[in-house]
Design an enzyme around this catalytic site. Structure first.
Site, PDB file in Angstrom:
ATOM      1  N   SER A  81       0.474  42.424  -2.813  1.00 50.78           N
ATOM      2  CA  SER A  81       1.609  41.504  -2.795  1.00 50.78           C
ATOM      3  C   SER A  81       1.136  40.056  -3.017  1.00 50.78           C
ATOM      4  O   SER A  81       0.504  39.787  -4.038  1.00 50.78           O
ATOM      5  CB  SER A  81       2.374  41.693  -1.487  1.00 50.78           C
ATOM      6  OG  SER A  81       3.633  41.121  -1.563  1.00 50.78           O
TER       7      SER A  81
ATOM      8  N   ASP B  87      10.860  48.073  -6.227  1.00 47.32           N
ATOM      9  CA  ASP B  87      10.197  46.845  -5.811  1.00 47.32           C
ATOM     10  C   ASP B  87      10.650  45.723  -6.739  1.00 47.32           C
ATOM     11  O   ASP B  87      10.583  45.889  -7.971  1.00 47.32           O
ATOM     12  CB  ASP B  87       8.674  47.068  -5.931  1.00 47.32           C
ATOM     13  CG  ASP B  87       7.846  45.858  -5.511  1.00 47.32           C
ATOM     14  OD1 ASP B  87       8.447  44.829  -5.128  1.00 47.32           O
ATOM     15  OD2 ASP B  87       6.611  45.949  -5.567  1.00 47.32           O
TER      16      ASP B  87
ATOM     17  N   HIS C  60       8.054  48.590  -2.084  1.00 48.43           N
ATOM     18  CA  HIS C  60       7.137  47.490  -1.827  1.00 48.43           C
ATOM     19  C   HIS C  60       6.541  47.558  -0.417  1.00 48.43           C
ATOM     20  O   HIS C  60       7.253  47.812   0.548  1.00 48.43           O
ATOM     21  CB  HIS C  60       7.834  46.136  -2.018  1.00 48.43           C
ATOM     22  CG  HIS C  60       6.859  44.991  -1.979  1.00 48.43           C
ATOM     23  ND1 HIS C  60       6.126  44.625  -3.082  1.00 48.43           N
ATOM     24  CD2 HIS C  60       6.450  44.199  -0.968  1.00 48.43           C
ATOM     25  CE1 HIS C  60       5.319  43.624  -2.750  1.00 48.43           C
ATOM     26  NE2 HIS C  60       5.500  43.348  -1.475  1.00 48.43           N
TER      27      HIS C  60
END
Ligand SMILES: *[C@@H]1O[C@H](CO)[C@@H](O)[C@H](O)[C@H]1NC(C)=O
Length: 410
Positions: free
Chosen positions: A192, A350, A380
């Site tokens: 991320s 995501d 995600h």
């Protein structure tokens, strides 16, 4: 009286069901577990909004609760030795294997950058500690897990610079030697926002004429890569998906750059581009860089350009947004071409899916060796859901595949 109580009960029940229930695609495994997990995250987010509204504690301050709850004290055990150190003034956790080395055998190393939208998270969270131990034991590698400073207390480029200083410090021949690390087998990796920092570090190192030790690979797990178009098909498709809804991602972006709330609102409306960023939109043009199956249901229109609306002196965020250290997708092919071999993991459900897809495509077109692993049932943050009670089967699959790739390529 009784009927009133029943009515109240029904209303409350319906409200709770409505609140817990969130539409989750059928092909995601363990849907109920994800629904409950998401309910917890959404409740905390509402509480955080409320707290900020009342002036008690700001939104991110409340959201940090997750980071604190998951915090562990990383301790050495019979297989892994853990130590807290300072690299150029930045805290790191050093994980080293206890396993014997063969005579003269050198180890691999992974510099790992945690996620959390540059605002949340810590290398000391249980899920990151567990992942670091897996990397150490399965790859007989040294892991450097970086405790970079967070927003909103610190804005861009502090996070990037903390990480860059650590990487520059570690990639010195004598330092690598003191950890018995092979200078030709060092990786940078992150998930991320950590994937964003990893991609940015790989680019900046390559551009640094004084850098002699190079990275062998970069492994990017559902990375964030650009701030210019927050309406890509994946942002549209997944705006209400669990864990990272679009509003939260926009909040992370805006707080990475500034505490000024107006940026959040213009990013929400996707009308935050300016004449300065207009020339770079071609690098995030999803009608050019997404596989057809991902764009066919959407009509491309470039984000609008606000004509010089930025008041004088307050164009800091604009400068940051177009800085490749914040948006690594915004570089020409010449900068991509010499980059190390890459692993890019994306998830179907995501908002950041298309950032990763476009980067994988652009790297490949520039001639970089890319392994793109797409999880068609992924969401995600999945890799971090590896400990009870939020342990998901997909987290185990992802970790295994990621580690396997490192085994074969690092
Ligand atoms: C985006 O790409 C499409 C197709 O390749 C092209 O027609 C369009 O002009 C591009 N727009 C921008 C802003 O780059």
């Amino acid at each position: 009286m009784r009927s009133k109580a029943v009515l109240l009960f029904l209303v409350l029940g319906a409200f709770t069901a409505y609140y817990v229930y969130s539409p989750i695609p059928d092909d995601i495994e363990e849907r109920w577990k994800l629904m409950l997990t998401d309910c917890f995250f959404r409740s905390l987010s509402h509480l955080a909004d409320f707290s900020e509204l009342l002036g008690l504690k700001d939104y991110m301050g409340v959201m940090m609760f997750i980071t604190f709850v998951e915090r562990v004290v990383p301790v050495s055990d019979e297989r892994v030795q853990v130590a807290e150190e300072l690299f150029s003034g930045v805290e790191v956790l050093m994980y080293q294997p206890r396993q014997e080395r063969g005579a003269g055998e050198m180890r691999r190393a992974i510099i790992y950058l945690h996620g959390g939208g540059w605002c949340l998270g810590s290398s000391r969270m249980g899920p990151y500690d567990l992942l670091a131990r897996q990397l150490v034991t399965e790859l007989n590698a040294v892991v450097v897990s970086v405790e970079y400073r967070l927003a909103p207390a610190h804005h861009f480029p502090v996070q990037f610079e903390d990480v860059y200083h650590v990487v520059k410090h570690f990639l010195q021949v004598d330092i690598l030697d003191s950890y018995k690390v092979d200078p030709e087998r060092v990786a940078v990796s992150g998930d991320s926002a950590g994937g964003n920092l990893a991609a940015a570090v790989a680019q900046q190192l390559q551009l640094d004429p004084e850098q002699h030790v190079k990275l062998k690979v970069q492994a990017l797990i559902y990375p964030v890569l650009q701030a210019l178009d927050l309406n890509t098909p994946s942002y549209q498709q997944n705006q209400h998906m669990p864990i990272l809804p679009r509003t939260l991602m926009v909040r992370f972006w805006s707080q990475y750059f500034t505490s000024d709330k107006s940026l959040f609102w213009s990013m929400m409306a996707n009308d935050h581009n300016s004449p300065e960023s207009a020339a770079l939109l071609k690098f995030v043009n999803w009608s050019a860089f997404l596989p057809e199956s991902y764009r066919q249901a959407y009509n491309y229109s470039a984000p609008p350009i606000a004509a010089n609306e930025t008041p004088k002196g307050s164009n800091g965020p604009v400068r940051s947004m177009i800085d490749p250290r914040a948006s690594p997708l915004l570089v020409p092919d010449a900068v991509l071409r010499p980059l190390p071999k890459a692993y890019v993991l994306t998830c179907e459900y995501d908002v950041l899916r298309d950032d990763g897809m476009m980067y994988a495509m652009r790297l490949r077109q520039a001639g970089v060796d890319v392994t793109h692993e797409h999880y068609s049932d992924g969401f995600h943050g999945a890799l971090m859901f590896n400990i009870w009670p939020t342990d998901f089967e997909i987290a185990r699959r992802m970790a295994n595949n990621y580690i396997l790739w490192l085994k074969e390529n690092l």
